[in-house]
Design an enzyme around this catalytic site. Structure first.
Site, PDB file in Angstrom:
ATOM      1  N   CYS A 198       0.823  -1.208   0.000  1.00 34.88           N
ATOM      2  CA  CYS A 198       0.000   0.000   0.000  1.00 34.88           C
ATOM      3  C   CYS A 198       0.861   1.265   0.000  1.00 34.88           C
ATOM      4  O   CYS A 198       1.300   1.702  -1.052  1.00 34.88           O
ATOM      5  CB  CYS A 198      -0.983  -0.037   1.163  1.00 34.88           C
TER       6      CYS A 198
ATOM      7  N   HIS B  24      -3.541  -4.651   0.285  1.00 28.65           N
ATOM      8  CA  HIS B  24      -2.864  -5.218   1.456  1.00 28.65           C
ATOM      9  C   HIS B  24      -2.860  -6.740   1.346  1.00 28.65           C
ATOM     10  O   HIS B  24      -3.765  -7.399   1.862  1.00 28.65           O
ATOM     11  CB  HIS B  24      -3.587  -4.800   2.740  1.00 28.65           C
TER      12      HIS B  24
ATOM     13  N   GLU C  17      -1.275  -8.849   2.904  1.00 28.40           N
ATOM     14  CA  GLU C  17      -1.164  -9.525   4.211  1.00 28.40           C
ATOM     15  C   GLU C  17      -2.525  -9.909   4.775  1.00 28.40           C
ATOM     16  O   GLU C  17      -2.638 -10.823   5.584  1.00 28.40           O
ATOM     17  CB  GLU C  17      -0.388  -8.646   5.208  1.00 28.40           C
TER      18      GLU C  17
HETATM   19  N1  GLN Z   1      -1.769   6.777   3.090  1.00 26.85           N
HETATM   20  C1  GLN Z   1      -1.904   6.077   1.854  1.00 26.85           C
HETATM   21  C2  GLN Z   1      -3.273   6.297   1.228  1.00 26.85           C
HETATM   22  O1  GLN Z   1      -4.173   6.747   1.874  1.00 26.85           O
HETATM   23  C3  GLN Z   1      -1.624   4.598   2.039  1.00 26.85           C
HETATM   24  C4  GLN Z   1      -2.647   3.923   2.873  1.00 26.85           C
HETATM   25  C5  GLN Z   1      -2.179   2.605   3.427  1.00 26.85           C
HETATM   26  O2  GLN Z   1      -0.988   2.298   3.407  1.00 26.85           O
HETATM   27  N2  GLN Z   1      -3.094   1.815   3.930  1.00 26.85           N
HETATM   28  O3  GLN Z   1      -3.491   6.011   0.082  1.00 26.85           O
END
Ligand code: GLN
Length: 624
Positions: A436, A565, A567
């Site tokens: 992410c 994600h 994970e």
């Molecule tokens: N802050 C980033 C976004 O909002 C990544 C979010 C995250 O890593 N879950 O896109």
């Protein structure tokens, strides 16, 4: 509100159901909104409440028992009931409350739901997660609609009624494919005696009374102290805790005693004596090396058998299914406990890195993958706030760290350090997995150091960036229909043929993964990044949303990142492919002389041959 909007139909008590109590009209005090078609006696409930203190692993206990029953062929549905007033976990700080877990339907919930999904290998939904905030909102909105005309709205019966309604609804629809659940596992957050969960405890007492004998099994999870100065186990705190359960009108059927060491016979006798629970239903739940060995340990002690007896469920057991499921699980747990062939170190960049709960799913995904690949993984947490391009090599020594993960995150803290880490691992060929935020940082790093867009940034950190390669795109937000909120939940990801991603996902053309982000690759930069050598090997099926990036294996052995994600979808028996690839490459990196077949052919792709230097057209040149 005009009278025509007023209706009490959605909270009418079920007359047939109430008839058992001798009254069949709505004026009875036995107010209980029963979902249409609910059959009393069809479903069973296992209620797990905590005493003495929280954080003892009610979720682990409950999911382990649920797994044992699921393996026997019963359909199970877990539900976590949180006392707090938040509607979900979306706004909770992971460093205070542990990771925010995201379900397939986009629900942001407690990390315990992750434990249930992993243990049961079953996707959950918003119906499996309840907070006081949700319950009160529902009640107050219904009150405004006129749903309780003529009555004052009270904690009992209305709030408790809503709790029971949700549990019974889940029993009817929370099984596999939306079918009925034979057994619902109810975990109440906090401990008995807390103000904030008191109405749940009362609702569960009522549920057991209304559904009748053999419907409900109450488990009191308690803690047996062993103060170092005394050198022996003391049962008093546990006794007092269990007494609170009994004061609430609940007779526990089972005592589960958490402790560091196995709980002694004497302590079990005392607890049995003071709580009316026979000895054979007082279980020691001492620390184990892995939570995945707990179900079998419970089975060994006969816990599953006792629960089946309490709920009169023995006749629904499917022994052949149980044998099959146990064999598969045992294969995994024997790998888990066997000595490992390899030893590697994985660096994870994380703020407040000491708090592992904030990265629980990453920890688990690594555990699953490393178990399958027989690797001992040491995790090294890297605080990036001090890291710069000049000192990164001392923070990430290539001979000590064999792979790097940059996990998800919000805000600007440590961002530049993360970019320096990514530049370092890209230049030195160290295996990299971005999650992410780690995907977004990899894009920024590439834009800055390969495309020479020195001012490349994300608008999350710099809203006026000259080159906003990562930005929030209002048009796309409209397309996704999500307004100003985050893009949440599972989405399809189309994979490019012959990419590393498609190799890892075993040739699949589309996979489904879970997202939680607000920013993404700005489509204006996709062409430049692609021409510069970055491969977007996972994309949204319809919209220009980049979801996986990678470097060709001619230039880097393992450089891959996901806007989602990965994970969150790793399961013990189905480890997540991107983590499998990372661990396999890290093993190869740690022992370059080891034949690939000794690691894993399946997860290590032999890089295609380089066709001379000219094919390597982007600047894969150490730049510092
Ligand atoms: N802050 C980033 C976004 O909002 C990544 C979010 C995250 O890593 N879950 O896109």
């Amino acid at each position: 509100m005009p009278p025509s909007n007023r209706s009490s139909s959605d909270v009418k008590a079920d007359p047939g159901f109430l008839a058992q109590f001798g009254r069949s009209d709505e004026t009875t005090e036995f107010y209980s909104p029963i979902p249409d078609g609910y059959q009393r006696g069809r479903h069973r409930y296992v209620v797990v409440v905590g005493t003495v203190m929280s954080g003892l692993g009610k979720g682990i206990f409950s999911s382990s028992v649920a797994k044992l029953l699921k393996d026997k062929g019963l359909s199970v549905a877990p539900i976590k009931m949180e006392g707090y007033l938040n509607i979900d976990s979306g706004t909770l700080n992971p460093y205070r409350h542990g990771e925010v877990f995201v379900l397939d339907d986009g629900t942001e919930c407690d990390m315990d739901l992750g434990t249930y999904e992993r243990m049961l290998d079953q996707n959950l939904s918003r119906a499996n997660f309840v907070t006081s905030g949700q319950i009160y909102t529902e009640i107050l909105e219904r009150e405004r609609r006129g749903g309780y005309l003529g009555r004052d709205v009270q904690m009992i019966p209305h709030v408790t009624g809503e709790v029971k309604r949700r549990i019974r609804k889940l029993a009817m629809t929370g099984g596999p494919d939306g079918g009925p659940a034979d057994v619902v596992f109810i975990e109440v957050g906090g401990t008995v005696g807390d103000h904030e969960n008191a109405f749940y405890i009362e609702a569960l007492r009522e549920l057991a009374f209304e559904d009748g004998p053999e419907s409900t099994c109450f488990v009191a999870l308690t803690y047996v102290l062993e103060p170092q100065i005394l050198g022996e186990q003391k049962s008093k705190a546990a006794q007092l805790g269990i007494k609170r359960v009994m004061e609430a009108g609940i007779q526990p059927d089972i005592l589960a005693c958490r402790a560091h060491n196995p709980v002694t016979e004497t302590v079990r006798q005392k607890l049995a004596m003071f709580s009316n629970v026979p000895m054979h239903r007082v279980f020691s739940m001492h620390d184990r090396e892995s939570i995945y060995t707990i179900p079998e340990a419970m089975r060994g002690e006969g816990l599953d058998r006792e629960i089946l007896s309490i709920l009169n469920l023995h006749s629904r057991v499917h022994p052949a299914a149980e044998d099959r499921a146990r064999r598969r699980w045992a294969e995994f747990t024997s790998r888990l406990t066997a000595p490992r062939a390899h030893t590697i170190t994985i660096g994870i960049t994380g703020k407040y890195a000491a708090l592992r709960d904030a990265y629980a799913s990453i920890d688990k995904a690594i555990e699953h993958a490393s178990t399958h690949l027989s690797a001992n993984v040491e995790i090294r947490w890297i605080d990036t706030s001090e890291i710069t391009a000049a000192n990164v090599a001392t923070h990430l020594p290539v001979d000590e760290i064999h792979g790097i993960i940059v996990p998800g995150g919000f805000g600007e803290r440590g961002i530049e350090g993360k970019i320096a880490c990514i530049q370092h691992v890209r230049n030195l060929g160290l295996p990299y997995l971005g999650l992410c935020l780690g995907f977004q940082m990899a894009v920024i790093e590439y834009a800055r150091h390969v495309l020479h867009l020195e001012r490349a940034n994300t608008t999350e950190v710099d809203p006026h960036a000259t080159n906003p390669v990562i930005s929030e795109l209002p048009e796309q937000k409209k397309i996704e229909g999500l307004g100003g909120t985050m893009r949440l939940g599972a989405q399809d990801v189309d994979l490019t043929t012959d990419s590393l991603a498609s190799f890892l996902y075993d040739g699949a053309s589309t996979v489904r993964e879970r997202f939680r982000h607000r920013y993404e690759v700005d489509p204006n930069y996709i062409d430049a990044l692609t021409e510069g050598g970055l491969v977007f090997s996972g994309r949204h099926p319809q919209h220009p949303i980049m979801q996986i990036l990678e470097l060709p294996q001619t230039v880097h052995p393992y450089f891959i990142a996901a806007q989602f994600h990965p994970e969150l979808t790793s399961r013990p028996l189905r480890p997540q492919p991107m983590f499998m690839g990372l661990i396999a490459s890290a093993i190869a990196h740690a022992s370059p002389d080891l034949p690939r077949s000794a690691i894993s052919e399946r997860w290590l792709r032999v890089p295609p041959k380089k066709n001379g230097a000219e094919e390597n057209h982007h600047s894969f040149v150490p730049s510092a």
